[in-house]
Write a protein that holds these residues in place. Structure first.
Motif, short mmCIF file in Angstrom:
data_model
loop_
_atom_site.label_atom_id
_atom_site.label_comp_id
_atom_site.label_asym_id
_atom_site.label_seq_id
_atom_site.Cartn_x
_atom_site.Cartn_y
_atom_site.Cartn_z
N ALA A 124 0.87 -1.18 0.00
CA ALA A 124 0.00 0.00 0.00
C ALA A 124 0.90 1.23 0.00
N THR A 125 0.52 2.23 -0.76
CA THR A 125 1.38 3.40 -0.87
C THR A 125 0.60 4.70 -0.64
N PRO A 126 1.24 5.66 0.01
CA PRO A 126 0.63 6.97 0.16
C PRO A 126 0.54 7.68 -1.19
N ASN A 127 -0.35 8.66 -1.28
CA ASN A 127 -0.46 9.53 -2.44
C ASN A 127 -0.07 10.93 -2.03
N VAL A 128 0.34 11.74 -3.00
CA VAL A 128 0.84 13.06 -2.67
C VAL A 128 0.43 14.09 -3.72
N ILE A 129 0.11 15.29 -3.27
CA ILE A 129 0.03 16.44 -4.15
C ILE A 129 1.37 17.15 -4.05
N ALA A 130 2.01 17.33 -5.19
CA ALA A 130 3.31 18.02 -5.22
C ALA A 130 3.27 19.09 -6.31
N VAL A 131 4.13 20.08 -6.15
CA VAL A 131 4.17 21.18 -7.12
C VAL A 131 5.59 21.39 -7.62
N HIS A 132 5.70 22.01 -8.79
CA HIS A 132 7.00 22.41 -9.32
C HIS A 132 7.55 23.54 -8.45
N PRO A 133 8.86 23.63 -8.27
CA PRO A 133 9.43 24.68 -7.42
C PRO A 133 9.06 26.10 -7.83
N SER A 134 8.63 26.29 -9.07
CA SER A 134 8.23 27.63 -9.52
C SER A 134 6.85 28.03 -9.03
N PHE A 135 6.10 27.07 -8.47
CA PHE A 135 4.76 27.38 -7.96
C PHE A 135 4.89 28.36 -6.80
N PRO A 136 4.01 29.37 -6.73
CA PRO A 136 4.17 30.42 -5.71
C PRO A 136 3.72 30.04 -4.31
N ALA A 137 3.87 28.78 -3.92
CA ALA A 137 3.56 28.33 -2.55
C ALA A 137 4.38 27.10 -2.25
N ARG A 138 4.79 26.97 -0.98
CA ARG A 138 5.61 25.83 -0.58
C ARG A 138 4.96 24.99 0.52
N ASP A 139 3.77 25.36 0.96
CA ASP A 139 3.08 24.57 1.99
C ASP A 139 1.59 24.54 1.68
N TYR A 140 0.85 23.74 2.45
CA TYR A 140 -0.56 23.54 2.14
C TYR A 140 -1.36 24.84 2.25
#
Length: 324
Positions: A124-140
């Protein structure tokens, strides 16, 4: 005369059973193929290859991984559903192919409950929302604020229409009151490549395939679907923590075959896979991706598939999701 017929019928039945048993005892006499219903590079492919690389000893034959991508995993799944039930054509069973895709697409050429023989859930594996470093946010918090500030500005990639990434992200959108455009791919590998390259700013992916890019700083993890925070990502909250518990569902990666496989063959494959993932080196490689070893029995895996299918049918109905 009647007695002779009965004796003949009994002898035929015994011979038939004996030949079936002999077939099962000799299995496998040639390489076994394992169909991955997505392109190379995704989590399904990673786990399949980790198992296939080490299973030749316990199985007694080589296991050859074949990637059959397309249709959110339905192309590869359909191929397994139509294969001969002799144990030489097996497939990787995922939430996408056995629950999410069938739930949103009733026109699929297979029924996830009746057209397969579940053998074992590997992990079983977790799922993740991730963004490119250029996205203007680094946390939820920043991520959610940016999406709400600019509805329709951003897009996200997934492994395909009707896959777990698609349905879970759509559920996230509905519950969070946000709008992001879906960009489907023919597997997590191509979706990751374009997100890492900055062509798509957001991805909903299974953690094992995304984690190396997150650890390299080429993607930024925002929120995960897991029972609790992960040791690999201690600062990343779960969907439950941010108030979106319905999205907090892990993926599974198992092995199944066509319906009607002989029980002796099922047991041989199950035992070989179980012995392979009990190997400390294999177990470590799988767990290092953030996955949890499951290794359940065929009946348990069948019940798990049925339960997950019901969950996603309810999600599709409640959120009025369609393929369009």
């Amino acid at each position: 005369m009647h007695r002779r017929l009965l004796l003949a019928a009994g002898a035929t039945a015994v011979l038939g059973a004996a030949s079936g048993a002999a077939l099962a005892q000799s299995y496998p006499t040639k390489p076994v193929r394992l169909v991955v219903p997505f392109a190379p590079g995704g989590t399904t492919d990673i786990i399949a290859r980790v198992v296939a690389e080490k299973i030749n000893g316990p199985l007694g034959q080589t296991m050859i991984v074949e990637n059959k991508a397309g249709g959110g995993g339905s192309v590869g799944a359909t191929e397994i559903a139509r294969a001969a039930p002799d144990g030489y054509s097996l497939g990787m069973a995922t939430v996408s192919t056995t629950a999410a895709n069938p739930a949103i697409n009733p026109k699929l050429a297979y029924n996830p409950i009746t057209d397969f023989t579940p053998i074992i859930n590997v992990a079983a594996t977790p799922n993740v929302i991730a963004v490119h470093p250029s996205f203007p946010a680094r946390d939820y918090k920043g991520f959610l604020a940016e999406l709400k500030k600019s509805p329709g500005k951003y897009s996200y990639s997934s492994s395909g229409t009707g896959g777990i990434g698609h349905l879970q992200m759509e559920l996230f959108k509905n519950l969070s009151g946000t709008f992001v455009t879906h960009i489907p791919y023919r597997g997590a590998g191509p979706a990751l490549n374009d997100t890492v390259a900055g062509q798509v700013p957001i991805i909903f992916d299974n953690l094992p395939s995304a984690l190396p890019f997150i650890q390299q700083g080429r993607l930024i993890a925002i929120v995960i679907a897991a029972p609790q925070r992960l040791a690999q990502l201690p600062n990343v909250p779960t969907f439950k923590e941010v108030g979106l518990e319905p999205v907090n569902r892990m993926a599974y990666y198992g092995i199944y075959g066509p319906k009607g496989m002989p029980r002796d063959v099922v047991d041989k494959v199950h035992a070989a896979v179980k012995k392979t993932i009990d190997d400390p080196s294999v177990k470590k490689r799988i767990e290092d991706t953030g996955s949890l070893i499951v290794a359940n029995r065929p009946e348990e895996f069948a019940a798990q598939i049925a339960a997950e299918f019901e969950v996603y049918k309810k999600v599709v109905a409640a959120q009025k999701l369609t393929l369009e």
